[in-house]
Design a protein around this motif. Structure first.
Motif, PDB file in Angstrom:
ATOM      1  N   SER A  13       0.814  -1.198   0.000  1.00  0.00           N
ATOM      2  CA  SER A  13       0.000   0.000   0.000  1.00  0.00           C
ATOM      3  C   SER A  13       0.859   1.264   0.000  1.00  0.00           C
ATOM      4  O   SER A  13       0.496   2.262   0.594  1.00  0.00           O
ATOM      5  N   ALA A  14       2.043   1.198  -0.591  1.00  0.00           N
ATOM      6  CA  ALA A  14       2.911   2.375  -0.654  1.00  0.00           C
ATOM      7  C   ALA A  14       2.155   3.529  -1.282  1.00  0.00           C
ATOM      8  O   ALA A  14       1.576   3.387  -2.356  1.00  0.00           O
ATOM      9  N   PRO A  15       2.127   4.686  -0.625  1.00  0.00           N
ATOM     10  CA  PRO A  15       1.290   5.785  -1.101  1.00  0.00           C
ATOM     11  C   PRO A  15       1.835   6.481  -2.336  1.00  0.00           C
ATOM     12  O   PRO A  15       2.992   6.319  -2.734  1.00  0.00           O
ATOM     13  N   LEU A  16       0.962   7.295  -2.914  1.00  0.00           N
ATOM     14  CA  LEU A  16       1.309   8.208  -3.987  1.00  0.00           C
ATOM     15  C   LEU A  16       1.121   9.621  -3.474  1.00  0.00           C
ATOM     16  O   LEU A  16       0.040   9.983  -3.005  1.00  0.00           O
ATOM     17  N   ARG A  69       8.706   4.460   3.076  1.00  0.00           N
ATOM     18  CA  ARG A  69       9.958   4.555   2.315  1.00  0.00           C
ATOM     19  C   ARG A  69       9.747   4.603   0.812  1.00  0.00           C
ATOM     20  O   ARG A  69      10.428   5.334   0.106  1.00  0.00           O
ATOM     21  N   MET A  70       8.803   3.820   0.284  1.00  0.00           N
ATOM     22  CA  MET A  70       8.643   3.737  -1.166  1.00  0.00           C
ATOM     23  C   MET A  70       7.496   4.600  -1.699  1.00  0.00           C
ATOM     24  O   MET A  70       6.925   4.310  -2.751  1.00  0.00           O
ATOM     25  N   THR A  71       7.132   5.655  -0.976  1.00  0.00           N
ATOM     26  CA  THR A  71       6.111   6.572  -1.472  1.00  0.00           C
ATOM     27  C   THR A  71       6.503   7.103  -2.857  1.00  0.00           C
ATOM     28  O   THR A  71       7.609   7.608  -3.055  1.00  0.00           O
ATOM     29  N   ALA A  72       5.601   6.951  -3.818  1.00  0.00           N
ATOM     30  CA  ALA A  72       5.822   7.500  -5.152  1.00  0.00           C
ATOM     31  C   ALA A  72       5.467   8.983  -5.151  1.00  0.00           C
ATOM     32  O   ALA A  72       4.594   9.421  -4.401  1.00  0.00           O
ATOM     33  N   VAL A  73       6.144   9.750  -5.990  1.00  0.00           N
ATOM     34  CA  VAL A  73       5.929  11.202  -6.030  1.00  0.00           C
ATOM     35  C   VAL A  73       5.670  11.636  -7.464  1.00  0.00           C
ATOM     36  O   VAL A  73       6.436  11.289  -8.375  1.00  0.00           O
ATOM     37  N   LEU A  74       4.594  12.385  -7.647  1.00  0.00           N
ATOM     38  CA  LEU A  74       4.250  12.901  -8.965  1.00  0.00           C
ATOM     39  C   LEU A  74       3.988  14.395  -8.860  1.00  0.00           C
ATOM     40  O   LEU A  74       3.145  14.825  -8.092  1.00  0.00           O
ATOM     41  N   ALA A  75       4.743  15.185  -9.611  1.00  0.00           N
ATOM     42  CA  ALA A  75       4.570  16.636  -9.657  1.00  0.00           C
ATOM     43  C   ALA A  75       3.592  16.983 -10.765  1.00  0.00           C
ATOM     44  O   ALA A  75       3.676  16.451 -11.877  1.00  0.00           O
ATOM     45  N   SER A 168      15.214   9.458  -0.735  1.00  0.00           N
ATOM     46  CA  SER A 168      14.995   8.023  -0.827  1.00  0.00           C
ATOM     47  C   SER A 168      16.286   7.283  -0.541  1.00  0.00           C
ATOM     48  O   SER A 168      17.374   7.723  -0.908  1.00  0.00           O
ATOM     49  N   THR A 169      16.166   6.148   0.124  1.00  0.00           N
ATOM     50  CA  THR A 169      17.339   5.303   0.367  1.00  0.00           C
ATOM     51  C   THR A 169      17.647   4.416  -0.826  1.00  0.00           C
ATOM     52  O   THR A 169      18.618   3.679  -0.821  1.00  0.00           O
ATOM     53  N   THR A 170      16.796   4.497  -1.843  1.00  0.00           N
ATOM     54  CA  THR A 170      16.997   3.704  -3.051  1.00  0.00           C
ATOM     55  C   THR A 170      16.658   4.537  -4.266  1.00  0.00           C
ATOM     56  O   THR A 170      15.797   5.414  -4.210  1.00  0.00           O
ATOM     57  N   ALA A 171      17.328   4.294  -5.373  1.00  0.00           N
ATOM     58  CA  ALA A 171      17.082   5.056  -6.594  1.00  0.00           C
ATOM     59  C   ALA A 171      15.811   4.610  -7.314  1.00  0.00           C
ATOM     60  O   ALA A 171      15.465   5.152  -8.353  1.00  0.00           O
ATOM     61  N   THR A 172      15.127   3.618  -6.738  1.00  0.00           N
ATOM     62  CA  THR A 172      13.962   3.076  -7.431  1.00  0.00           C
ATOM     63  C   THR A 172      12.648   3.751  -7.022  1.00  0.00           C
ATOM     64  O   THR A 172      11.587   3.318  -7.455  1.00  0.00           O
TER      65      THR A 172
END
Length: 224
Positions: A13-16, A69-75, A168-172
């Motif tokens: 359920s990683a958020p956006l 940690r893996m929250t996606a980000v969209l501008a 982010s701790t990861t480039a993904t």
């Protein structure tokens, strides 16, 4: 930042996080995307950062400090188109963002462009480099930026995505930028909402959140 009730933070359920600068952009997204927010189970948040790259950096850094940690980000929001023939209401999907501080590559931009074409049929979707500026671009400066290979320019996307990757701790971490053209070479806008071009761009921005959610779901599907 506004969020639908019942935010999920567990596995799968990683958020956006959808970031925009202006109050009118925030209103367009919230008023047009209420159903999408509810169907997403609270995993989509809309953040108003304020205008300019510094405000974007600060607001996104604060939001991500307590996010999974893996929250996606969209501008997203409005932009100035740089390519002759662009019209208010056209969409721009960044393949990467560029400004004086560097460039950030975007995640699954082709899939995002396809989702937008389905969500807003009849609107032209442009892909390419989205330039970042610390001021409103007008007149001859358009041609200068176009000469660098950029197709559009705005003030926050580059800073937003750069901050998201830096936090982010990861480039993904999935990042993307989608802008609606409100101002184009043959359609210079004086004030948002007072001319047909501004109204057209507003209506398109109201319709895009389902496509953002579709793009986000591609990163939540189990890998095979």
């Amino acid at each position: 930042m506004e969020q639908a009730p019942g935010t999920g933070t567990g596995p799968g359920s990683a958020p956006l996080l959808v970031a925009c600068a202006l109050g009118i952009e925030h209103f367009a997204l919230r008023s047009g995307g209420g159903r999408t927010l509810r169907q997403a189970g609270g995993t989509v948040s809309v953040l108003r950062t304020g205008m300019g790259p510094r405000n974007a950096e600060r607001a996104v850094a604060r939001a991500l400090a307590t996010a999974p940690r893996m929250t996606a980000v969209l501008a997203t929001g409005f932009c100035a188109g740089l390519v002759p023939g662009m019209h208010p209401g056209d969409l721009v999907v960044a393949e990467r963002t560029e400004d004086a501080a560097g460039s950030t590559s975007c995640s699954a931009s082709a899939a995002l462009a396809a989702a937008l074409a389905r969500a807003v049929p009849g609107r032209t979707v442009h892909t390419g480099v989205l330039a970042g500026s610390d001021h409103v671009v007008r007149g001859p400066e358009r041609a200068t930026l176009r000469g660098t290979g950029a197709v559009a320019v705005d003030m926050e996307s580059a800073a937003t995505l750069r901050t998201a990757r830096a936090r982010s701790t990861t480039a993904t971490r999935p990042v993307a930028a989608v802008r609606v053209v409100v101002d184009a070479p043959e359609h210079e806008l004086v004030r948002i909402g007072t001319v047909s071009g501004g109204i057209s761009a507003f209506r398109v921005l109201r319709a895009v959140l389902p496509a953002f959610s579709e793009w986000h779901r591609t990163f939540l599907l189990p890998r095979r």
